[in-house]
Enzyme design. Structure first.
Site, short mmCIF file in Angstrom:
data_model
loop_
_atom_site.label_atom_id
_atom_site.label_comp_id
_atom_site.label_asym_id
_atom_site.label_seq_id
_atom_site.Cartn_x
_atom_site.Cartn_y
_atom_site.Cartn_z
N LYS A 179 0.85 -1.20 0.00
CA LYS A 179 0.00 0.00 0.00
C LYS A 179 0.88 1.25 0.00
O LYS A 179 1.46 1.63 1.01
CB LYS A 179 -0.91 0.04 1.23
CG LYS A 179 -1.94 1.16 1.11
CD LYS A 179 -2.27 1.79 2.44
CE LYS A 179 -1.85 3.20 2.65
NZ LYS A 179 -1.96 4.23 1.66
N GLY A 237 2.63 5.38 13.09
CA GLY A 237 3.46 4.26 13.54
C GLY A 237 3.01 3.73 14.89
O GLY A 237 2.89 2.52 15.10
N GLU A 254 9.59 2.68 10.84
CA GLU A 254 10.58 3.76 10.68
C GLU A 254 9.80 5.05 10.72
O GLU A 254 8.95 5.28 9.86
CB GLU A 254 11.33 3.63 9.35
CG GLU A 254 12.22 2.41 9.26
CD GLU A 254 13.38 2.43 10.23
OE1 GLU A 254 13.67 3.49 10.83
OE2 GLU A 254 13.99 1.37 10.40
N CYS A 288 13.36 11.78 6.51
CA CYS A 288 13.41 11.57 7.96
C CYS A 288 14.85 11.64 8.45
O CYS A 288 15.09 11.75 9.63
CB CYS A 288 12.72 10.27 8.35
SG CYS A 288 13.41 8.85 7.56
N GLN A 335 1.23 20.11 3.67
CA GLN A 335 2.60 20.16 4.19
C GLN A 335 3.13 21.60 4.14
O GLN A 335 3.81 22.06 5.06
CB GLN A 335 3.48 19.21 3.36
CG GLN A 335 4.87 19.00 3.91
CD GLN A 335 4.91 18.24 5.23
OE1 GLN A 335 4.20 17.26 5.40
NE2 GLN A 335 5.74 18.69 6.16
N GLU A 387 9.34 17.13 14.69
CA GLU A 387 9.77 16.95 13.30
C GLU A 387 8.91 17.83 12.39
O GLU A 387 7.68 17.73 12.41
CB GLU A 387 9.64 15.49 12.87
CG GLU A 387 10.17 15.28 11.47
CD GLU A 387 10.12 13.84 11.02
OE1 GLU A 387 9.07 13.21 11.17
OE2 GLU A 387 11.15 13.35 10.50
C1 UN1 Z 1 18.21 8.74 2.90
O1 UN1 Z 1 18.42 9.72 3.61
O2 UN1 Z 1 18.99 8.41 2.01
O3 UN1 Z 1 11.82 8.46 4.95
C2 UN1 Z 1 17.05 7.87 3.06
C3 UN1 Z 1 13.01 8.76 4.98
C4 UN1 Z 1 14.00 7.67 5.27
C5 UN1 Z 1 14.89 7.42 4.13
C6 UN1 Z 1 16.03 8.34 4.06
N1 UN1 Z 1 13.29 6.46 5.62
O4 UN1 Z 1 13.36 9.89 4.76
#
Ligand code: UN1
Length: 485
Positions: A179, A237, A254, A288, A335, A387
């Site tokens: 998904k 999450g 993550e 992230c 955003q 964040e």
């Molecule tokens: C990166 O910085 O190369 O969602 C990857 C995100 C992370 C992936 C970052 N899971 O930004």
């Protein structure tokens, strides 16, 4: 659209070996040019999601029984097809997500490389033979697939994150219900087409585009989905974790980051500026792993702030596909509104905005904003704790390395953390004492290799690591077998 147009144009879901239309569809808009429609994409309903789960469940035996040579060849084939279509897929990705052409090309390349890496991993699966403490008894460990894996991916890496979840899931013998995020169905659909063309048997891979509250919800709650791998927001999450554990599902989450980048007095200033600009603002700060807290020691602080401002004045914000663009638009209006609200929050908290932070009106109508830098901030401010996920960075002035480390660790997150220094002593101490899953010395916090483990500590990640050979911890179950002969 008329019904005829819909049938011709709407991209369909892929369930149990067939492209399946649905009653509803979503319209995918280019954030660099709001007048441009990228396409129309089916929105799965509850029954579509259930059909996909059932198909994936029925296909587990077929896929687990597919020899490793064939499985490896299929994954390698997927990787090659992605690489051979890099330009076209990169442009599609840049158009739907808003990262620049160069960033999008890099991401597509990464996705292709990931499939090729896991094609190799298929052939490297092995167990262990361990001496028993009992004479005459032998012990072996083997790994079995987990079963149906639900894959829920975010909008900021529309092809690389799906790749780094789908490739290991398939490599280790699982079947997949995928998904993608609602904002980026085009890259997901293109990837699904490639996976289908490469010869994955019916039911082994299913694409179910649709809303989180419909499709995601069923995946997370359904007892036949044995594992959920998710990248996205902290709130989602957490909600997934609570639901998934009711059925004892494996989970891999993550989530956010508030990644610190420390700049010490002894840093190479040009390198530090480049590193911070790259990881705070490129990809519009929508990673992230982005550095959003830049922690600078007193001796270099003023010089560094000036150099950052000079460097930022040369950044061009524009259409993701234009060659002169350094930073594309924000992904969508929600955003953008949130980013601008954080700029106001920062000002109200007493932080000093020294550049950017404004909505931009360019020739094409899009969700553009100028990258923002705050100085005179303290770590307890909301802009340093929450964040933001946009092109907004702050500078926190500290007296020395020890204070920099303490500030860096004072966060509920712990994904990636960087330091710019020429001192081996500080670099080593930082690697050992920073609370983060990934540490970077004289490198941006964002932009990771595709063949090594990825993940964080504290509130950033939950469950075992993604990527590299470490991915097998999540996508397999260990069986310990005793034998007395
Ligand atoms: C990166 O910085 O190369 O969602 C990857 C995100 C992370 C992936 C970052 N899971 O930004």
């Amino acid at each position: 659209m008329t019904i005829q147009q819909e049938n011709n144009q709407v991209k369909k879901n892929y369930i149990n070996g067939k492209w399946v239309p649905s009653e509803r569809y979503s319209t995918n808009i280019n954030p660099s040019n709001l007048n441009e429609v990228i396409g129309y994409f089916s929105e799965a309903n509850k029954q579509d999601a259930l059909d996909a789960i059932m198909a994936a469940k029925d296909a587990t035996a077929i896929w687990a029984g597919t020899g490793i040579q064939q499985r490896s060849d299929i994954l390698d084939n997927i990787g090659n097809k992605i690489l051979s279509r890099q330009v076209e897929l990169g442009e599609l990705l840049a158009r739907e997500e808003g990262k620049t052409r160069a960033e999008a090309m890099g991401e597509v390349h990464r996705a292709g490389s990931i499939f090729k890496f896991f094609a190799g991993e298929v052939l490297r699966q092995s167990g262990e033979a361990i001496d028993s403490v009992r004479p005459g008894v032998s012990v072996t460990t083997t790994r079995s697939p987990v079963g149906v894996v639900g894959i829920i991916t975010p909008w900021n890496f529309p092809i690389a994150i799906p790749a780094w979840k789908i490739a290991p899931a398939l490599a280790y013998g699982n079947t997949v219900v995928f998904k993608p995020a609602e904002l980026v169905p085009a890259s997901a659909h293109a990837l699904a087409e490639i996976i289908v063309e490469a010869g994955v048997p019916a039911g082994v891979f299913n694409l179910v585009m649709g809303e989180g509250k419909v499709v995601g919800d069923i995946l997370v709650k359904h007892k036949d989905v044995k594992a959920i791998t998710f990248t996205g927001s902290v709130n989602t999450g957490r909600a997934i974790a609570v639901e998934a554990v009711k059925n004892m599902k494996k989970i891999q989450l993550e989530m956010g980051g508030k990644n610190p980048a420390i700049v010490l007095d002894d840093a190479d200033i040009d390198l530090a500026v480049e590193t911070c600009v790259q990881s705070a603002f490129y990809s519009t700060g929508q990673r992230c792993t982005a550095s959003s807290r830049i922690i600078v020691t007193a001796g270099i602080h003023d010089k560094f702030v000036k150099a950052m401002q000079e460097r930022m004045s040369k950044i061009t914000v524009g259409d993701a596909l234009s060659e002169s663009t350094d930073i594309g638009p924000v992904v969508d209006e929600k955003q953008l509104v949130q980013n601008l609200a954080y700029v106001e929050i920062g000002k109200a908290e007493g932080a000093e905005l020294v550049c950017g932070g404004e909505k931009l009106t360019l020739a094409k109508t899009g969700f553009y904003m100028s990258p923002a830098l705050f100085i005179n901030t303290t770590n307890d401010m909301r802009i340093n704790q929450e964040e933001i996920f946009g092109p907004i960075a702050t500078i926190i002035k500290v007296k020395d390395y020890q204070q920099a480390l303490a500030v860096a660790n004072d966060s509920e997150f712990g994904l990636s953390a960087g330091i710019c220094t020429t001192s081996l002593k500080y670099a080593k101490h930082f690697q050992e004492n920073i609370q983060a899953g990934m540490t970077m010395v004289n490198l941006p916090t964002a932009g990771v290799d595709y063949h090594v483990p990825f993940g964080g500590t504290k509130g950033s990640s939950y469950g075992s690591r993604e990527q590299g050979s470490y991915a097998k911890e999540f996508y397999t179950t260990v069986k310990t077998s005793y034998l007395s002969a």
